[in-house]
Design a protein around this motif. Structure first.
Motif, short mmCIF file in Angstrom:
data_model
loop_
_atom_site.label_atom_id
_atom_site.label_comp_id
_atom_site.label_asym_id
_atom_site.label_seq_id
_atom_site.Cartn_x
_atom_site.Cartn_y
_atom_site.Cartn_z
N ALA A 1 -10.06 -11.41 -10.05
CA ALA A 1 -9.12 -11.35 -8.93
C ALA A 1 -8.25 -10.10 -9.02
N ALA A 2 -7.86 -9.72 -10.23
CA ALA A 2 -7.06 -8.50 -10.40
C ALA A 2 -7.85 -7.27 -9.99
N ILE A 3 -9.12 -7.22 -10.35
CA ILE A 3 -9.96 -6.08 -9.96
C ILE A 3 -10.10 -6.02 -8.44
N ALA A 4 -10.38 -7.16 -7.84
CA ALA A 4 -10.53 -7.19 -6.38
C ALA A 4 -9.23 -6.81 -5.68
N SER A 5 -8.12 -7.32 -6.16
CA SER A 5 -6.82 -7.00 -5.56
C SER A 5 -6.51 -5.51 -5.67
N ALA A 6 -6.79 -4.93 -6.81
CA ALA A 6 -6.50 -3.51 -7.01
C ALA A 6 -7.34 -2.64 -6.10
N ILE A 7 -8.60 -2.99 -5.93
CA ILE A 7 -9.48 -2.21 -5.05
C ILE A 7 -8.99 -2.34 -3.61
N ILE A 8 -8.62 -3.55 -3.19
CA ILE A 8 -8.11 -3.74 -1.83
C ILE A 8 -6.84 -2.94 -1.60
N ILE A 9 -5.94 -2.96 -2.58
CA ILE A 9 -4.68 -2.22 -2.45
C ILE A 9 -4.94 -0.72 -2.34
N SER A 10 -5.82 -0.19 -3.18
CA SER A 10 -6.07 1.25 -3.14
C SER A 10 -6.75 1.68 -1.85
N ILE A 11 -7.70 0.91 -1.38
CA ILE A 11 -8.39 1.25 -0.13
C ILE A 11 -7.44 1.12 1.06
N SER A 12 -6.64 0.06 1.09
CA SER A 12 -5.69 -0.13 2.19
C SER A 12 -4.63 0.96 2.21
N THR A 13 -4.13 1.32 1.04
CA THR A 13 -3.13 2.39 0.97
C THR A 13 -3.71 3.71 1.46
N ALA A 14 -4.92 4.01 1.06
CA ALA A 14 -5.56 5.26 1.51
C ALA A 14 -5.75 5.25 3.03
N LYS A 15 -6.12 4.10 3.57
CA LYS A 15 -6.31 4.00 5.02
C LYS A 15 -4.99 4.19 5.77
N ILE A 16 -3.92 3.59 5.26
CA ILE A 16 -2.60 3.74 5.89
C ILE A 16 -2.16 5.20 5.85
N ILE A 17 -2.37 5.86 4.73
CA ILE A 17 -1.99 7.27 4.61
C ILE A 17 -2.80 8.13 5.59
N ARG A 18 -4.10 7.88 5.67
CA ARG A 18 -4.95 8.65 6.61
C ARG A 18 -4.51 8.45 8.04
N GLU A 19 -4.22 7.20 8.43
CA GLU A 19 -3.81 6.93 9.80
C GLU A 19 -2.45 7.53 10.13
N SER A 20 -1.53 7.51 9.16
CA SER A 20 -0.22 8.11 9.43
C SER A 20 -0.32 9.62 9.55
N ARG A 21 -1.19 10.24 8.78
CA ARG A 21 -1.41 11.68 8.90
C ARG A 21 -2.05 12.02 10.24
N ALA A 22 -2.99 11.18 10.67
CA ALA A 22 -3.64 11.43 11.97
C ALA A 22 -2.65 11.29 13.11
N LYS A 23 -1.74 10.32 13.03
CA LYS A 23 -0.73 10.15 14.08
C LYS A 23 0.20 11.34 14.14
#
Length: 148
Positions: free
Chosen positions: A122-144
């Motif tokens: 669960a820790a591995i899955a949570s960490a991967i989800i957090i890193s992917i979600s954070t990267a997506k948020i950063i990409r979208e905010s840069r695009a905006k």
């Protein structure tokens, strides 16, 4: 010297799984580095905090962040770097020892080892989800900001 050995062995195992997963040749070394860095972070956290769950979380978080960085830098999908990179962190021995304890009718040991294995997964899955979600948020905010 101990960290160097761990780095080399984690690198080799990640490269092996990269070949099994049929990853392109130009990404094999990078995914090996990703897996080795994640394993070193895991080892450091386990030694200092004595917690395989926290070590797995931060190791997988580093694999996810570095995988996203490599994906943007080399214009490849992030999964090419993340999936082989988490292989050294997967709690295979925990699963094995859980099943061994069950077959030997040591149910308390099986519950202890099995619950820790589930927490690590669960820790591995949570960490991967957090890193992917954070990267997506950063990409979208840069695009905006770029299109304003």
């Amino acid at each position: 010297m101990l960290y160097f050995k761990h780095f080399i062995f984690a690198f080799i195992s990640t490269v092996g799984f990269s070949i099994i997963f049929n990853i392109s040749r130009d990404c094999i070394i990078k995914s090996g580095i990703n897996g080795a860095v994640g394993w070193i972070i895991y080892i450091i956290f386990v030694e200092h905090l004595n917690s395989p769950v926290m070590g797995s979380f931060f190791g997988a978080l580093s694999v996810g962040i570095l995988g996203e960085f490599f994906a943007r830098r080399f214009k490849k999908p992030a999964t090419v770097f993340i999936i082989p990179g988490i292989v050294p962190l997967v709690p295979g021995s925990g699963m094995y020892y859980t099943m061994l304890a069950v077959t030997e009718k040591r149910f308390i040991d099986a519950a202890e080892i099995g619950s820790e294995t589930i927490f690590i997964a669960a820790a591995i899955a949570s960490a991967i989800i957090i890193s992917i979600s954070t990267a997506k948020i950063i990409r979208e905010s840069r695009a905006k900001r770029l299109y304003k």
